[in-house]
Design a protein around this motif. Sequence first.
Motif, PDB file in Angstrom:
ATOM      1  N   ALA A  98      24.612  -4.464  12.836  1.00  0.00           N
ATOM      2  CA  ALA A  98      25.573  -5.498  12.883  1.00  0.00           C
ATOM      3  C   ALA A  98      25.170  -6.799  12.700  1.00  0.00           C
ATOM      4  O   ALA A  98      25.977  -7.830  12.280  1.00  0.00           O
ATOM      5  CB  ALA A  98      26.181  -5.177  14.227  1.00  0.00           C
ATOM      6  N   ILE A 101      25.245  -7.617   9.081  1.00  0.00           N
ATOM      7  CA  ILE A 101      26.550  -7.769   8.296  1.00  0.00           C
ATOM      8  C   ILE A 101      27.135  -9.165   8.792  1.00  0.00           C
ATOM      9  O   ILE A 101      27.855  -9.785   8.148  1.00  0.00           O
ATOM     10  CB  ILE A 101      27.401  -6.482   8.942  1.00  0.00           C
ATOM     11  CG1 ILE A 101      26.701  -5.332   8.200  1.00  0.00           C
ATOM     12  CG2 ILE A 101      28.985  -6.719   8.465  1.00  0.00           C
ATOM     13  CD1 ILE A 101      27.371  -4.008   8.624  1.00  0.00           C
ATOM     14  N   PHE A 102      27.148  -9.707  10.040  1.00  0.00           N
ATOM     15  CA  PHE A 102      27.778 -10.887  10.600  1.00  0.00           C
ATOM     16  C   PHE A 102      26.793 -11.780  10.597  1.00  0.00           C
ATOM     17  O   PHE A 102      27.322 -12.870  11.279  1.00  0.00           O
ATOM     18  CB  PHE A 102      28.384 -10.440  11.817  1.00  0.00           C
ATOM     19  CG  PHE A 102      29.526  -9.519  11.526  1.00  0.00           C
ATOM     20  CD1 PHE A 102      30.923  -9.970  11.448  1.00  0.00           C
ATOM     21  CD2 PHE A 102      29.452  -8.128  11.866  1.00  0.00           C
ATOM     22  CE1 PHE A 102      31.990  -9.303  11.236  1.00  0.00           C
ATOM     23  CE2 PHE A 102      30.642  -7.382  11.726  1.00  0.00           C
ATOM     24  CZ  PHE A 102      31.864  -7.780  11.432  1.00  0.00           C
ATOM     25  N   GLU A 106      28.816 -14.972  13.136  1.00  0.00           N
ATOM     26  CA  GLU A 106      29.207 -13.956  14.435  1.00  0.00           C
ATOM     27  C   GLU A 106      30.330 -14.224  15.235  1.00  0.00           C
ATOM     28  O   GLU A 106      30.890 -15.333  15.633  1.00  0.00           O
ATOM     29  CB  GLU A 106      27.803 -14.218  15.039  1.00  0.00           C
ATOM     30  CG  GLU A 106      26.442 -13.732  14.704  1.00  0.00           C
ATOM     31  CD  GLU A 106      25.811 -14.794  13.665  1.00  0.00           C
ATOM     32  OE1 GLU A 106      24.816 -14.594  13.300  1.00  0.00           O
ATOM     33  OE2 GLU A 106      26.579 -15.791  13.479  1.00  0.00           O
ATOM     34  N   ASP A 121      33.622  -4.215  14.758  1.00  0.00           N
ATOM     35  CA  ASP A 121      33.876  -4.348  13.444  1.00  0.00           C
ATOM     36  C   ASP A 121      32.933  -3.765  12.438  1.00  0.00           C
ATOM     37  O   ASP A 121      33.054  -3.436  11.326  1.00  0.00           O
ATOM     38  CB  ASP A 121      33.943  -6.040  13.249  1.00  0.00           C
ATOM     39  CG  ASP A 121      35.239  -6.543  13.827  1.00  0.00           C
ATOM     40  OD1 ASP A 121      35.977  -5.914  14.162  1.00  0.00           O
ATOM     41  OD2 ASP A 121      35.132  -7.902  14.037  1.00  0.00           O
ATOM     42  N   THR A 122      31.684  -3.753  12.830  1.00  0.00           N
ATOM     43  CA  THR A 122      30.642  -3.168  11.890  1.00  0.00           C
ATOM     44  C   THR A 122      30.985  -1.577  11.721  1.00  0.00           C
ATOM     45  O   THR A 122      30.994  -0.999  10.523  1.00  0.00           O
ATOM     46  CB  THR A 122      29.326  -3.362  12.576  1.00  0.00           C
ATOM     47  OG1 THR A 122      29.117  -4.833  12.687  1.00  0.00           O
ATOM     48  CG2 THR A 122      28.301  -2.381  11.982  1.00  0.00           C
ATOM     49  N   GLU A 123      31.429  -0.938  12.734  1.00  0.00           N
ATOM     50  CA  GLU A 123      31.768   0.574  12.828  1.00  0.00           C
ATOM     51  C   GLU A 123      32.712   0.660  11.802  1.00  0.00           C
ATOM     52  O   GLU A 123      32.935   1.709  11.026  1.00  0.00           O
ATOM     53  CB  GLU A 123      32.125   0.962  14.165  1.00  0.00           C
ATOM     54  CG  GLU A 123      32.408   2.604  14.260  1.00  0.00           C
ATOM     55  CD  GLU A 123      31.180   3.323  13.699  1.00  0.00           C
ATOM     56  OE1 GLU A 123      31.228   4.220  13.401  1.00  0.00           O
ATOM     57  OE2 GLU A 123      29.869   2.966  14.273  1.00  0.00           O
ATOM     58  N   PRO A 137      25.742   0.795  14.453  1.00  0.00           N
ATOM     59  CA  PRO A 137      25.927  -0.778  14.304  1.00  0.00           C
ATOM     60  C   PRO A 137      24.388  -1.339  15.024  1.00  0.00           C
ATOM     61  O   PRO A 137      24.068  -2.226  14.592  1.00  0.00           O
ATOM     62  CB  PRO A 137      26.833  -1.090  15.120  1.00  0.00           C
ATOM     63  CG  PRO A 137      27.810  -0.073  14.853  1.00  0.00           C
ATOM     64  CD  PRO A 137      27.238   1.125  15.127  1.00  0.00           C
ATOM     65  N   VAL A 152      24.484  -1.144   3.751  1.00  0.00           N
ATOM     66  CA  VAL A 152      24.659  -2.256   4.723  1.00  0.00           C
ATOM     67  C   VAL A 152      24.897  -3.392   3.907  1.00  0.00           C
ATOM     68  O   VAL A 152      26.004  -4.232   4.343  1.00  0.00           O
ATOM     69  CB  VAL A 152      23.240  -2.657   5.575  1.00  0.00           C
ATOM     70  CG1 VAL A 152      23.510  -3.821   6.509  1.00  0.00           C
ATOM     71  CG2 VAL A 152      22.818  -1.437   6.680  1.00  0.00           C
ATOM     72  N   LYS A 156      28.577  -5.195   4.344  1.00  0.00           N
ATOM     73  CA  LYS A 156      28.700  -6.466   4.405  1.00  0.00           C
ATOM     74  C   LYS A 156      29.623  -7.214   3.612  1.00  0.00           C
ATOM     75  O   LYS A 156      30.664  -8.079   3.904  1.00  0.00           O
ATOM     76  CB  LYS A 156      27.220  -7.291   4.278  1.00  0.00           C
ATOM     77  CG  LYS A 156      27.151  -8.749   4.497  1.00  0.00           C
ATOM     78  CD  LYS A 156      26.244  -9.466   3.916  1.00  0.00           C
ATOM     79  CE  LYS A 156      24.839  -8.922   4.478  1.00  0.00           C
ATOM     80  NZ  LYS A 156      23.607  -9.711   3.975  1.00  0.00           N
ATOM     81  N   SER A 159      33.213  -6.034   4.740  1.00  0.00           N
ATOM     82  CA  SER A 159      33.467  -6.774   6.111  1.00  0.00           C
ATOM     83  C   SER A 159      34.163  -8.218   5.788  1.00  0.00           C
ATOM     84  O   SER A 159      34.779  -8.885   6.375  1.00  0.00           O
ATOM     85  CB  SER A 159      32.305  -7.161   7.102  1.00  0.00           C
ATOM     86  OG  SER A 159      31.476  -7.737   6.473  1.00  0.00           O
TER      87      SER A 159
END
Length: 503
Positions: A98, A101-102, A106, A121-123, A137, A152, A156, A159
């Motif tokens: 997580a 990805i963010f 964040e 959001d990652t899930e 995550p 991953v 990313k 997302s």
Amino acid sequence: MSSAIIELRGIEKSFPGVRALKTVDFICRTGEVHALVGENGAGKSTLMKILSGVYHADAGEILMGGTPSRFATPLEALNAGICVIHQELSLLPDRSVAENIFLGREPERHGFLDRRRMAADTERALRIFGEMRRFGPDTRVGDLAISEQQMVEIAKALSRAAKVIVMDEPTAALNDAECAILFDLIDRLRDEGHAIVYISHRMPEIQRLADRVTVLKDGAVTASFDHVPAADRIVNAMVGRDIEQFYPEAGERRGPVRLTVRGGGNDRLHDIDLDLHGGEIVGLAGVQGAGRAALAMALFGAEPFQQGEVTIDGTALRMTRPRDAIQAGIGLLPGDRKSEGLALTQSVLDNGMLGPRAFSSLAGRPERTPHGDTAAMSRRFDALDLRAAHYGIPIGALSGGNQQKAIVARWMALAPRVFLFVEPTRGIDVNTKAAIYAEMRRIADEGAAVLVVSSDLPEVLGLSDRILVMQEGRIVAEFDRSATEAAVMRAATHGAHAQERVA
């Protein structure tokens, strides 16, 4: 035909003394995989850097969904939905999935990091992977396999609501099982409506994945196919010759035995009996994990044999470390050139000289004067057509093929009696492959024994005078140059302990 999500028209780009792109047109549509191929230096990376906002074109335009767009920075391109997944992944190994990805965006709640929302959001971004996913995550990225780390990177991109995903040599560090996972992911992304630009030198991957193919050569489009043609047509558009012409002719004669192994074994190898002759190229085939790379590492003393006998030119050796192999006249081109073979921030010339300076005394050859050494190394680079602005630039700035040539030149300064090539053409273009193949044949013709470990079975078949097949740490079959791909694969998957010998 689906609509164009990204269109590059008449793109031009020049650098001092080099015209990198010449009126290039390129279109990628929703729900398709468009393969972009060409030799190293053909302009692929420059074109993608213009698309992703790293470079600005000197002329031409970019259209997103039919609307002219201009990206002043990579962040602007990202925000527009263009994501590049590089060959070398840009993840932080000590952070969670997580957090990677963010990273830099964040989510916050009342001025504090909102971890619950970030995990949710990652899930959501990971759901596309379905049953292929075995992590969550909160998993530490450094604990993931390379194929999972690529998931991953893809998550990313998703997302960020990526519309165009550029994949640059994504299978370079993957084994066969991981490649299969990646290909399934790409199929899913295509079905979800994403546009994928796929950059690769591997023809089987292009045949498996691509809907269309564009070929660049010397900064210009030489062919654009609205289907995926035979590999020969793609290669011919890249370099002007067919695949068969890349492999050298068989050796004229097989010399005396250079290296023998009798009863060799360790934790990964069992009952290895091996003869390597001067003047021949021997290929090692087998599925992932069969023990091919382990055998090369044992011969180089990196993962030494714990039992058995090794001889070179009739003299018994006791190899417990690479130093012993180097003294015996064994050279190794490693499978991961960047981490195992190069000092990336040092110059091309310094990397070439690492061997002569460090190993000349080990190999029993007195070191020549620094001036003579560097001049001789420069001549070796020239002979291999190593392309660099000059040999004083950092070797990390060169293409993978030119880096590979530098390692070969380094070992040739020591004139090895046995040369081990592990994945020698991974991530390099077809023309550079041909140069490496020709150098292997020259090394063998001058009396050395050459052993090639490659995951590319057509390469093994086209290059080798003799082919050994491994399974579960054993040599289970031997073939000559006339072997078929089907026969070798049959031995690799069904030939355990059956010492099949084909004359």
